[in-house]
Enzyme design. Structure first.
Site, PDB file in Angstrom:
ATOM      1  N   LEU A 232      10.866   1.119   7.204  1.00 32.12           N
ATOM      2  CA  LEU A 232      10.454   1.621   5.979  1.00 32.12           C
ATOM      3  C   LEU A 232      10.946   2.934   5.478  1.00 32.12           C
ATOM      4  O   LEU A 232      11.222   3.666   6.425  1.00 32.12           O
ATOM      5  CB  LEU A 232       8.837   2.109   6.371  1.00 32.12           C
ATOM      6  CG  LEU A 232       8.193   2.340   4.921  1.00 32.12           C
ATOM      7  CD1 LEU A 232       7.938   1.248   4.073  1.00 32.12           C
ATOM      8  CD2 LEU A 232       6.839   3.203   5.113  1.00 32.12           C
TER       9      LEU A 232
ATOM     10  N   TYR B 249       0.602  -1.352  -0.010  1.00 34.06           N
ATOM     11  CA  TYR B 249       0.115   0.097   0.004  1.00 34.06           C
ATOM     12  C   TYR B 249       0.763   1.230   0.043  1.00 34.06           C
ATOM     13  O   TYR B 249       1.877   1.221   0.242  1.00 34.06           O
ATOM     14  CB  TYR B 249      -0.867  -0.001   1.231  1.00 34.06           C
ATOM     15  CG  TYR B 249      -0.575   0.283   2.404  1.00 34.06           C
ATOM     16  CD1 TYR B 249       0.622  -0.598   3.250  1.00 34.06           C
ATOM     17  CD2 TYR B 249      -0.758   1.655   3.322  1.00 34.06           C
ATOM     18  CE1 TYR B 249       0.857  -0.159   4.520  1.00 34.06           C
ATOM     19  CE2 TYR B 249      -0.241   1.964   4.520  1.00 34.06           C
ATOM     20  CZ  TYR B 249       0.393   1.073   5.030  1.00 34.06           C
ATOM     21  OH  TYR B 249       1.267   1.305   6.304  1.00 34.06           O
TER      22      TYR B 249
ATOM     23  N   GLU C 275      11.774   2.486  14.535  1.00 29.49           N
ATOM     24  CA  GLU C 275      10.889   3.500  14.028  1.00 29.49           C
ATOM     25  C   GLU C 275       9.371   3.599  14.827  1.00 29.49           C
ATOM     26  O   GLU C 275       9.476   2.689  15.633  1.00 29.49           O
ATOM     27  CB  GLU C 275      10.307   3.627  12.564  1.00 29.49           C
ATOM     28  CG  GLU C 275       9.951   1.934  12.058  1.00 29.49           C
ATOM     29  CD  GLU C 275       9.729   1.659  10.692  1.00 29.49           C
ATOM     30  OE1 GLU C 275       9.553   2.882  10.107  1.00 29.49           O
ATOM     31  OE2 GLU C 275       9.760   0.487  10.454  1.00 29.49           O
TER      32      GLU C 275
ATOM     33  N   LYS D  30       6.472  -2.025   1.842  1.00 29.22           N
ATOM     34  CA  LYS D  30       5.203  -1.531   2.537  1.00 29.22           C
ATOM     35  C   LYS D  30       3.979  -2.278   2.497  1.00 29.22           C
ATOM     36  O   LYS D  30       3.200  -2.214   1.736  1.00 29.22           O
ATOM     37  CB  LYS D  30       4.839  -0.071   1.924  1.00 29.22           C
ATOM     38  CG  LYS D  30       4.051   0.679   2.832  1.00 29.22           C
ATOM     39  CD  LYS D  30       4.112   2.101   2.494  1.00 29.22           C
ATOM     40  CE  LYS D  30       3.155   3.030   3.377  1.00 29.22           C
ATOM     41  NZ  LYS D  30       3.150   3.037   4.635  1.00 29.22           N
TER      42      LYS D  30
HETATM   43  N1  PDD Z   1       2.808   5.180   7.339  1.00 28.99           N
HETATM   44  N2  PDD Z   1       7.205   3.804   8.978  1.00 28.99           N
HETATM   45  C1  PDD Z   1       6.046   3.157   9.002  1.00 28.99           C
HETATM   46  C2  PDD Z   1       6.261   1.948   9.593  1.00 28.99           C
HETATM   47  C3  PDD Z   1       5.062   3.443   8.311  1.00 28.99           C
HETATM   48  O1  PDD Z   1       3.856   2.866   8.279  1.00 28.99           O
HETATM   49  C4  PDD Z   1       5.061   4.859   7.545  1.00 28.99           C
HETATM   50  C5  PDD Z   1       4.008   5.458   7.032  1.00 28.99           C
HETATM   51  C6  PDD Z   1       6.418   5.655   7.668  1.00 28.99           C
HETATM   52  C7  PDD Z   1       6.473   6.886   7.005  1.00 28.99           C
HETATM   53  O2  PDD Z   1       6.519   6.838   5.560  1.00 28.99           O
HETATM   54  P1  PDD Z   1       5.959   7.959   4.564  1.00 28.99           P
HETATM   55  O3  PDD Z   1       6.653   9.110   5.060  1.00 28.99           O
HETATM   56  O4  PDD Z   1       6.592   7.471   3.265  1.00 28.99           O
HETATM   57  O5  PDD Z   1       4.543   8.142   5.033  1.00 28.99           O
HETATM   58  C8  PDD Z   1       7.522   4.876   8.297  1.00 28.99           C
HETATM   59  C9  PDD Z   1       1.471   5.301   6.684  1.00 28.99           C
HETATM   60  C10 PDD Z   1       1.223   6.922   6.654  1.00 28.99           C
HETATM   61  C11 PDD Z   1       0.309   4.963   7.178  1.00 28.99           C
HETATM   62  O6  PDD Z   1       0.519   3.525   7.119  1.00 28.99           O
HETATM   63  O7  PDD Z   1      -0.676   5.323   7.233  1.00 28.99           O
END
Ligand code: PDD
Length: 286
Positions: A206, A32, A182, A150
């Site tokens: 991620l 996703y 994280e 992801k």
């Molecule tokens: N989540 N780390 C994890 C485990 C994440 O699920 C996310 C993003 C990030 C940040 O990635 P980005 O900057 O590309 O959004 C880091 C999204 C927002 C979600 O699951 O809703």
């Protein structure tokens, strides 16, 4: 009622259907992306599209036919649902074979499922949480080892959010071998002596699209950046802490496991990074 996208069709959300044999549903066999929308435009779309292609490749998942039109589908959903500020959620699964089976289905006969929907979030950029900062707790990182992909298997991150809630906090930072990996759905940072410290890239986290942009903007603004792991003790002793993600941008962290970070209020570096990020990414929005 929202209009959503399912396998080539724009439909009212209550008419959208997926097979019970879909591997996303049965096996969490799907990936996703979440892209934010500001001023009715997509933030960092290219970055999300590139990471999506990488996630599909790492799982030997076929590229769906709609992939080249992804930008248009995002834009059409933003338009149809009149989103000024919010998010576009995209999910691609390995599709729905005729029966449940651990082995991947033949890609000739089973094509990926593509679903997109919007989330309307007025006030996303001017969030009160960004003024106040958030509180986090630390928990052991019990996710699988390929966090760089992801995938939709988000059970442990969901459990982490619930542990945070139960402890009266907003989120959890996950710890592995003594170091912070994280947040449950965001990347984690600390600031010490004006240096921004965040974990190096690898399979353990991620590769955040917001992370990449924030680090680039920080370097352009002559701020010092160190990509390395850090402990919870080091974070509690830092001058500031924050998280980044597509849904929170740059969000200050003011408390870790009950200990105030710095003055216990959002610090100047995180505030400046949030401002730079919002300004610069708005200019580049599509
Ligand atoms: N989540 N780390 C994890 C485990 C994440 O699920 C996310 C993003 C990030 C940040 O990635 P980005 O900057 O590309 O959004 C880091 C999204 C927002 C979600 O699951 O809703």
């Amino acid at each position: 009622m929202r209009t959503v996208y399912v396998n080539g069709e724009y439909l009212p959300e209550n008419e959208a259907k997926i097979s019970i044999f879909d591997r996303g549903f049965l096996m969490a066999d799907g990936v996703y992306e979440v892209t934010s929308v500001l001023d009715g435009k997509l933030i960092d779309f290219d970055g999300h599209a590139r990471r999506l292609e990488r996630s599909l490749g790492e799982l030997d998942m076929q590229h769906p036919e709609d992939l080249p039109n992804l930008l248009e589908i995002h834009r059409e959903l933003v338009r149809l649902n009149e989103i000024e500020e919010g998010l576009v959620y995209l999910q691609i699964t390995r599709g729905a074979p005729a029966d449940r089976d651990f082995a991947f289905p033949d890609p000739e006969t089973t094509t990926p499922t593509v679903v997109l929907f919007t989330q309307n979030k007025p006030g996303l950029a001017n969030s009160p949480a960004a003024q106040k900062g958030i509180k986090v707790i630390s928990i052991e990182d019990q996710r699988w080892a390929r966090r760089d992909i992801k995938t939709v298997q988000l059970l442990f991150p969901s459990m982490g959010k619930m542990m945070a809630k139960a402890a009266g906090a907003d989120d959890a930072w996950m710890v592995e071998d003594g170091a912070v990996t994280e947040g449950t759905s965001n990347n984690a940072y600390i600031i010490k002596n004006n240096t921004i410290i965040t974990r190096h890239l690898g399979n353990e986290i991620l590769h955040g699209i917001t992370r990449a942009a924030v680090l680039r903007f920080a370097q352009e603004a002559q701020m010092k950046v160190e990509e390395r792991s850090f402990t919870i003790a080091e974070a509690q002793d830092a001058d500031e802490a924050f998280i980044t993600s597509a849904s929170t941008f740059v969000m200050p962290v003011v408390e870790i496991d009950g200990t105030s970070v710095g003055a216990g209020t959002p610090g100047p570096v995180a505030a400046r990074l949030r401002e730079i990020y919002l300004d610069e990414s708005r200019k580049l929005a599509v």
